[in-house]
Design a protein around this motif. Structure first.
Motif, short mmCIF file in Angstrom:
data_model
loop_
_atom_site.label_atom_id
_atom_site.label_comp_id
_atom_site.label_asym_id
_atom_site.label_seq_id
_atom_site.Cartn_x
_atom_site.Cartn_y
_atom_site.Cartn_z
N UNK C 181 0.83 -1.21 0.00
CA UNK C 181 0.00 0.00 0.00
C UNK C 181 0.87 1.26 0.00
N UNK C 255 -8.25 -8.41 5.46
CA UNK C 255 -7.73 -7.78 4.24
C UNK C 255 -6.78 -8.70 3.49
N UNK D 167 3.99 8.02 4.32
CA UNK D 167 4.06 6.57 4.08
C UNK D 167 4.72 5.86 5.25
N UNK D 168 5.76 6.47 5.76
CA UNK D 168 6.47 5.86 6.88
C UNK D 168 5.61 5.81 8.13
N UNK D 170 2.41 5.75 8.20
CA UNK D 170 1.43 4.70 7.93
C UNK D 170 2.03 3.32 8.21
N UNK D 171 3.27 3.10 7.78
CA UNK D 171 3.92 1.81 8.02
C UNK D 171 4.05 1.52 9.53
N UNK D 172 4.32 2.56 10.30
CA UNK D 172 4.41 2.36 11.75
C UNK D 172 3.06 1.92 12.31
N UNK D 174 0.70 0.50 10.74
CA UNK D 174 0.40 -0.84 10.24
C UNK D 174 1.12 -1.90 11.06
N UNK D 175 2.37 -1.62 11.43
CA UNK D 175 3.12 -2.58 12.24
C UNK D 175 2.51 -2.71 13.63
N UNK D 209 11.07 -0.61 14.77
CA UNK D 209 9.63 -0.39 14.91
C UNK D 209 8.99 -1.46 15.79
N UNK D 252 -5.69 -1.04 4.52
CA UNK D 252 -5.07 -1.10 5.84
C UNK D 252 -5.09 0.28 6.50
N UNK D 253 -4.93 1.29 5.71
CA UNK D 253 -5.03 2.66 6.24
C UNK D 253 -6.40 2.91 6.83
#
Lengths: 286, 286, 286, 286
Positions: C181, C255, D167-168, D170-172, D174-175, D209, D252-253
């Motif tokens: 994503x 998802x 984006x970063x 968001x990645x955090x 998501x993790x 992370x 996922x967001x």
């Protein structure tokens, strides 16, 4: 007709009572024998084994899940190979419906899941979704008219009726989820739920699903359960299994399954499946 | 009455034509002046600026988004401060509706978004969802009767009507998403979409939203758009903004917004918002 | 030690080869006997039935799914009741692991699923996640050291190791989904995927999962599959089943399961499970 | 160098202190002037208006959101048109970064958002993600080395750095979401969270992370917030806005935004953004 009826929960008892009222000769069986008492008092015969209820014209099954159906069909004293046409009303997996069709023997098998909650069953107002060979469906037609307000024929493959039933139950959950989210948004913004529901049902959403479940949501009336959340989760998991084997992504299904898991975990297994609205409301601190 | 009408897209033109037919004295304004021609030919007057359409009893606005409304209200030659009661039919943000109410001056402001696609607008069959001070709503009532089949009053805070409108549009998208997923599951399992739709609308789902969008989905009839996907995404983003500011988690809203983004990216901006069904179908390789 | 090894796919063959290299006396069995040839040429004995591989100290199984494990354990010529300690490396359901533990007899049962793709297996660099009674884990310890770089003990209930394995595989899919994503967002905004990956792995995300799968995503290198999408979907469905029975809502799992379904439907079953990135990219028309 | 620093929250104060330590001549401005006291005591000059901090070589801004940045740049006494190179560290929208670049005048504009929580800022261990014209980046390079451990250059379009930052973040999230779901599943199945985290960080997930946020989740240590949930939701909404305008579906967001909304509604705005784990845990009744 001579009809056996197996499975006397809320739904099955109401259906069997209507068969008696319609003048059929009914033989009943239930795992807990005490649930047969009322029907026997009303004129039904009591079978000692499932098989003994499958010696007439039809044997109808209305059970909680795949395992229960497998038990009464393939277990000891089961109905497999009996002369009666097996009419399966239970909401079961596509795979089991296919197996019941393949192994049905001379009696034959028809899938005939129903839409409607217990009050509709008692009133003979169910919707019957039926699939199987045409001659078998023709034989069932008058009996379906005794228990329901309308019968839909889906084709000659029994499991197709089960797929439609699972799709329909998914649609109900989707409508409940949507209403719960919209009502939550509106209420947090100062619009009461009743006002929103009136606009919805008065415009594009004037269907039973919104009237019936809308009222339940307005009153947070989730107990006693008309259809308990664990049964709802079972059905949604059957839909999920079908989606996996058929290759159909269903993101909305994922949401309602998660909310069912949550509401069972937090509220207990006796809550109605419409209780997914609580998962939504609580996530917004309502 | 002397009514100004600003914004002559598919919806606005149809509404303004009904106002003329009902005998009102109508003055029209549109950013692209050529869209006023048909109405002028039918008897409307043409305003040089928005403000010139706001000197009668009412001035109605039906525009694409917040920016367009801000332009005709607060921009050069805008209607702010004009004597006419401003009736906002556009689907706009809660925040802008609050600002229009606060800054409306002596004319006053009423939010009156509508449900219905262009054919319903042309037939005078819209549903009007109205909120504002009671006296203002009373003045509008006969005019709403000229353009719609029913008016719902939501209270005295104009933005409440916008919140209901956003909730309703979300409910439509939710119903389309649910149908698309169910139809995809059924079709991959050998049940054609029409059969599923007949069972749904014949049982619990007999509402306009399922009839209207069900037909669109059956035929994959997504062009020309009755309501274009980018406008749908705009509305769902307004709902999302409201959900953020009000603190309401809405997972189903997330799904439909993603599918709108996807279908706009893959199919282009001219597709109907019901085209989210294509995102579902393609993910299953239908 | 005298070790039986059952299941010689990509992973199993590599592990068994390392056992031979470490000096163990290895007897192999595989459903398709031809897959045993290379190992037999390298010094392994060939068993005629699974049971014949379970007469030494340990019998290790590395199979595709529950059904395959049930076959070699409880089927004809199965290892149930054999004297060797059964070490299950397969990714199987919690329910089956519990059954294997309950029915393991005198030999005993240890769950020891592994993390690592085929190259890691070949290099003896797997991570072994083991659970079972302490004495049994002690006996396995030196063998695990021959096939892996590190062993984690999870406790004395074998299925706990399987739950950790399913959780870990879910975490991998979650990381892949998140990267897909983020890369899609960045690329649509003019930032190439490699630049984004360098920032991520150079800052907070410098872990093997991002390096390994990040490279795969950069190159869209999804064939040949290191771990095929249908196996990934099987694992995610096992996690989903555990989530249902344990009462754990997992929206992110929903998802990735949908994206696995989609990529299998659209790309075919031979694609790597990291191919869920394609579902994301295509939904954005990349 | 002569550096102005605007915005003295937790992050900004720590960065400005490092600039002083490194020997720069620093002039500070903050909306609440009392926050400048400590830095003035340490040797910084106090500016009366933002503009007065923008007359040297660089003026760095580290503010909460778009509105705050617009205020100090384009508001009364703002820095627009000042001779200093504007270095924007704030996490702002792509649209605003594009506008700052377009309107930056002779001073020029560089976007340089950072990764790292307050302790990393205090230790001069931030990661700087910078984009802008090469000569401007060259001028900033030694200053970035004073406040961070590494600088990544993303290209000559400033907003690209902001997109990478979003984006970063968001990645955090998501993790964190993935860990929260996996830990919940494991815990409900009898595996404690610490054991799971040890396996994860000891195998494929050995990145900061997972270490940093894993510890926070293990201890449910969400107050005081290192990065408050409303700021996290603001950033995720910026990512969502970018996703809409760029046409990138991000399911996922959607999940993490809903969980942020929920945790703010139920726990209050002072909770750390990693508190989304509470939304997951509570949905499972942990």
């Amino acid at each position: 007709m001579r009809i056996g009826f197996i499975g006397l929960g809320q739904m099955g008892s109401a259906i069997a009572a209507n068969l008696l009222k319609a003048g059929h000769e009914v033989t009943v069986w239930n795992r807990s024998a005490d649930k047969t008492d009322a029907l026997v008092a009303a004129g039904a015969a009591r079978a000692a084994r499932p098989l003994d209820a499958a010696k007439g014209d039809l044997v109808m099954t209305m059970l909680a899940d795949d395992r229960a159906v497998e038990g009464v069909v393939f277990g000891e004293g089961g109905i497999v190979g009996a002369p009666a046409l097996h009419v399966g009303h239970s909401t079961i997996s596509i795979a089991l419906a296919d197996r019941l069709a393949a192994d049905s023997g001379t009696g034959g098998y028809v899938s005939a899941p129903v839409f409607g909650r217990p009050p509709a069953a008692a009133a003979g107002k169910l919707f019957v979704v039926a699939a199987g060979v045409e001659a078998a469906l023709d034989r069932c037609e008058p009996v379906f008219a005794d228990i329901g307000q309308r019968t839909f024929r889906i084709g000659d493959k029994p499991s197709a009726a089960n797929l439609v039933k699972l799709s329909g139950n998914f649609m109900i959950m989707a409508a409940v989820e949507a209403m719960a989210e919209a009502m939550t948004l509106a209420e947090k913004g100062g619009v009461d739920r009743q006002t929103l529901l009136e606009v919805l049902t008065g415009t594009l959403f004037g269907a039973p699903v919104y009237h019936i479940y809308g009222e339940i949501l307005l009153e947070d009336r989730f107990r006693p359960a008309g259809f308990a959340a664990p049964l709802g989760l079972k059905d949604m998991t059957l839909a999920d299994t079908a989606a996996t084997s058929l290759g159909a992504p269903m993101p909305l299904l994922g949401i309602v399954r998660d909310h069912l898991r949550s509401v069972i975990a937090t509220e207990g297994p006796d809550i109605d499946w419409a209780g997914i609205a609580l998962a939504v409301r609580k996530s917004a601190k309502l």
